[in-house]
Enzyme design. Structure first.
Site, PDB file in Angstrom:
ATOM      1  N   MET A 275      30.478  42.290  17.371  1.00 28.42           N
ATOM      2  CA  MET A 275      30.853  43.647  17.772  1.00 28.42           C
ATOM      3  C   MET A 275      32.283  43.737  18.287  1.00 28.42           C
ATOM      4  SD  MET A 275      28.264  45.587  17.187  1.00 28.42           S
ATOM      5  CE  MET A 275      28.834  47.023  18.077  1.00 28.42           C
ATOM      6  N   ARG A 276      33.004  42.610  18.350  1.00 23.07           N
ATOM      7  CA  ARG A 276      34.353  42.663  18.905  1.00 23.07           C
ATOM      8  C   ARG A 276      35.261  43.563  18.066  1.00 23.07           C
ATOM      9  NH1 ARG A 276      35.289  37.481  19.754  1.00 23.07           N
ATOM     10  NH2 ARG A 276      34.869  37.542  21.990  1.00 23.07           N
ATOM     11  N   ALA A 277      35.087  43.544  16.750  1.00 25.92           N
ATOM     12  CA  ALA A 277      35.938  44.367  15.890  1.00 25.92           C
ATOM     13  C   ALA A 277      35.773  45.850  16.207  1.00 25.92           C
ATOM     14  CB  ALA A 277      35.608  44.099  14.423  1.00 25.92           C
TER      15      ALA A 277
END
Length: 670
Positions: A275-277
């Site tokens: 989910m970092r993107a």
């Protein structure tokens, strides 16, 4: 004095300029990784950014640059409550050298004083110096992995922790992280790539007028640096004021549900991990709106955020080309825009819209291979290679790579940290103790106490404390893993091309290259065919460069085995002078035949014995096939002092045989 920031714009680095400015507006974006060829003003752009950042107020005398309005409650120089005098200074740009130690990065405790006096005597490192400024890492791909991990952890948490022998120190470390790299010198691991917020690809302009302007400005700067800077002072002041205004506007920017859905849909469409993107895209889109002076995130902000935040997150191995399919990006954004299409702009995909039907150049996994046709299965269409003229056969495609068994160098080395062979390293399991040769970095507590204990009465000890002297201190010795130089020596003669073996051979070498990438090795490639041997790739950290050379490797002609071995011996001799601590592993890929030159078999034997005499670890990958085998590769391995494995035995899941660590007659290298 640095070259003013506008210098970079003339070489087409608009994305780089924008990425740096967005991080200046919102450091939460997560930094910038700048990828590009040498000589493209990467470092110049980063250094120029520091002159554009607004000045910072710091607590007077604080070594950790605490903000007087919100001092760090855990600051080692604190407490600063109530805050005392403060001073204003320019934002710092701190440069982390590639050869820096862990103590130089995070700081160091005076262990001698900590044990003898019970005080926390802490010397701040570069992370403390960079707090509220810029931390710049040139050639970040050459930085040791454990230092990159520490660096990115601090950037993510906004704090640095130093824990050693029961003494713990924490301080704030919030900075704008910028790394530059030349992909030709090796790639970062995908896990580390993902930790950089944005990435930018830069290249020198091919337009003569732009190149002329670059040279003109550079010469003008060299002739009169102060005058050149004064000429751009007005524009720098304008940019600085715009950064301040964008920072003030940033909390008011609204990221609506529609923009969030576009961000989530884009990340899902391009199959990025985790989910970092999504979070980075959201922060980047918000910063873009603030930079434009808006309080609402638009679709154009989401699109630009995707182009900066996603390309490096789609690179899963060193042979994947970074990039983003902009047509697919536009299609995804349009699908989730929530806008009705007009009657005069029909859907080019026909009734039913563009959502869900893959385009002709897209496979079932999204944009996968951007070439149109699906990639054939391993071995499909290999056939007999077509003649390329002069007896040379055209290159064949490599078979699909596979997971290989571990090949390592015997004994214990002291080379650069990696994941292949045993070595004495700064990190790993503790195996003993010794007197420190310089600054003490890893204390062996038990050995230190044992060395000091017999002298306590003579030193007049009267209380519970231990009386220590410098001679009592002991450095822990640790054993971990090192990276090696894996030199591939590949037989590209006509005998290897027979029976379509070259596709399987290339697939095996490609598999070993992937293994070398994961184990942080340097690689080199020597090929031999016809009447001579060539260094197709000098030793480098770029395994994708080796893969590219391998893919275009032609075959044909006789087998000058001796020439290949002698060329490899020369490469190792030169590399040993450049990097004496890095041990080598020679991987010879051949069927063992020698047909080139006078007395080819005898010459090959004498060349092989040079490796054995020098204690060079080697593996012969036996490519001989067919019902009748001559066993020449096994004989060659014996003369090399190494071991032989077949292509089938090279596979990690093979049950046909067991690949042992390089041993036998090369044991003298231990």
């Amino acid at each position: 004095m640095s070259t003013p920031f506008p210098f970079t714009a003339v070489v087409g680095q608009d994305d780089l300029r924008l990425a740096l400015l967005l991080n200046a507006v919102s450091p939460a974006v997560g930094g910038v990784l700048v990828r590009g060829e040498k000589g493209t003003a990467k470092s110049t752009a980063v250094r120029a950014l520091s002159a554009l950042l607004p000045a910072v107020d710091v607590v007077a005398g604080c070594r950790f640059s605490c903000d007087p309005d919100a001092p760090d409650p855990a600051c080692p120089d604190g407490p600063h409550n109530p805050p005392g005098a403060f001073e204003s200074r320019p934002a710092r740009m701190v440069e982390l050298p590639v050869g820096a130690s862990e103590d130089r990065l995070v700081g160091a405790l005076d262990i001698e004083r900590a044990l003898a006096e019970g005080v926390k005597a802490f010397e701040p490192g570069l992370l403390a110096d960079a707090h509220r400024g810029i931390l710049y890492v040139d050639e970040v791909n050459l930085l040791h992995d454990h230092l990159v991990d520490l660096l990115l952890d601090a950037a993510a948490m906004g704090a640095s922790y130093v824990e050693r022998e029961g003494v713990s120190v924490r301080h704030a470390a919030r900075f704008l992280l910028v790394g530059t790299m030349n992909p030709e010198e090796g790639e970062l691991r995908p896990q580390l790539l993902d930790r950089f917020g944005l990435t930018v690809e830069v290249a020198a302009s091919r337009e003569p007028d732009q190149r002329v302007e670059v040279v003109r400005r550079r010469l003008a700067y060299d002739d009169d640096p102060a005058g050149f800077a004064a000429r751009w002072a007005g524009e720098e002041t304008s940019v600085r004021q715009r950064i301040v205004a964008a920072r003030e506007l940033l909390p008011s920017v609204r990221l609506g549900d529609g923009a969030l859905r576009q961000i989530a849909a884009t990340c899902a469409a391009f199959e990025v991990d985790g989910m970092r993107a999504d979070i980075v895209m959201a922060r980047t889109a918000t910063a873009l709106a603030a930079w434009a002076g808006r309080t609402e995130v638009l679709a154009e902000d989401v699109r630009q955020a995707a182009l900066l935040a996603l390309p490096h997150r789609r690179r899963r191995n060193p042979f994947d080309a970074p990039g983003l399919d902009e047509d697919k990006l536009d299609q995804t954004l349009e699908e989730f825009s929530g806008e009705d299409r007009s009657e005069d702009d029909p859907d080019p995909d026909g009734p039913g819209g563009g959502g869900g039907q893959p385009q002709p150049d897209e496979g079932p996994q999204g944009d996968g291979d951007a070439g149109g046709a699906a990639r054939p299965e391993a071995g499909e269409g290999d056939g007999v290679p077509q003649q390329a003229g002069g007896g040379e056969q055209a290159p064949v495609r490599a078979a699909e790579p596979f997971r290989t068994k571990v090949l390592s160098v015997p004994g214990i080395g002291e080379g650069a940290a990696g994941r292949r062979s045993r070595a004495r390293t700064e990190h790993g399991r503790t195996t003993g103790a010794r007197r420190p040769r310089g600054a003490l970095t890893k204390l062996h507590l038990a050995a230190t106490v044992q060395a000091a204990a017999p002298h306590q009465r003579a030193r007049g000890r009267s209380g519970p404390g231990l009386v220590l002297r410098r001679d009592d201190l002991r450095q822990a010795t640790r054993e971990g893993r090192e990276g090696n130089l894996v030199l591939f020596v590949v037989d590209a003669s006509g005998s290897m091309a027979a029976r379509q073996r070259m596709s399987a051979v290339k697939g095996a070498v490609l598999s070993l290259l992937l293994d070398a990438y994961q184990r942080r090795d340097k690689v080199g490639l020597v090929t031999f065919r016809g009447s001579a041997a060539d260094v197709a790739l000098p030793p480098t950290s770029s395994v994708d460069a080796a893969a590219a050379r391998l893919e275009s490797l032609p075959t044909g002609g006789r087998t000058p085995l001796a020439a290949g071995l002698l060329k490899a011996h020369d490469v190792l001799r030169v590399e040993r002078l450049r990097d004496p601590a890095r041990r080598a592993l020679v991987v010879l890929v051949t069927d063992g035949r020698a047909t080139g030159g006078p007395e080819p078999v005898a010459l090959a034997g004498r060349a092989a014995r040079l490796f054995a005499a020098g204690g060079v670890a080697s593996v012969v990958v036996d490519c001989e096939s067919g019902p009748v085998r001559l066993g020449l590769a096994g004989q060659l391995a014996g003369e090399l002092g190494g071991t032989a494995v077949t292509l089938d035995e090279l596979r990690a899941d093979s049950i046909a045989g067991l690949v042992k660590d390089v041993q036998g007659r090369s044991r003298r290298a231990a």
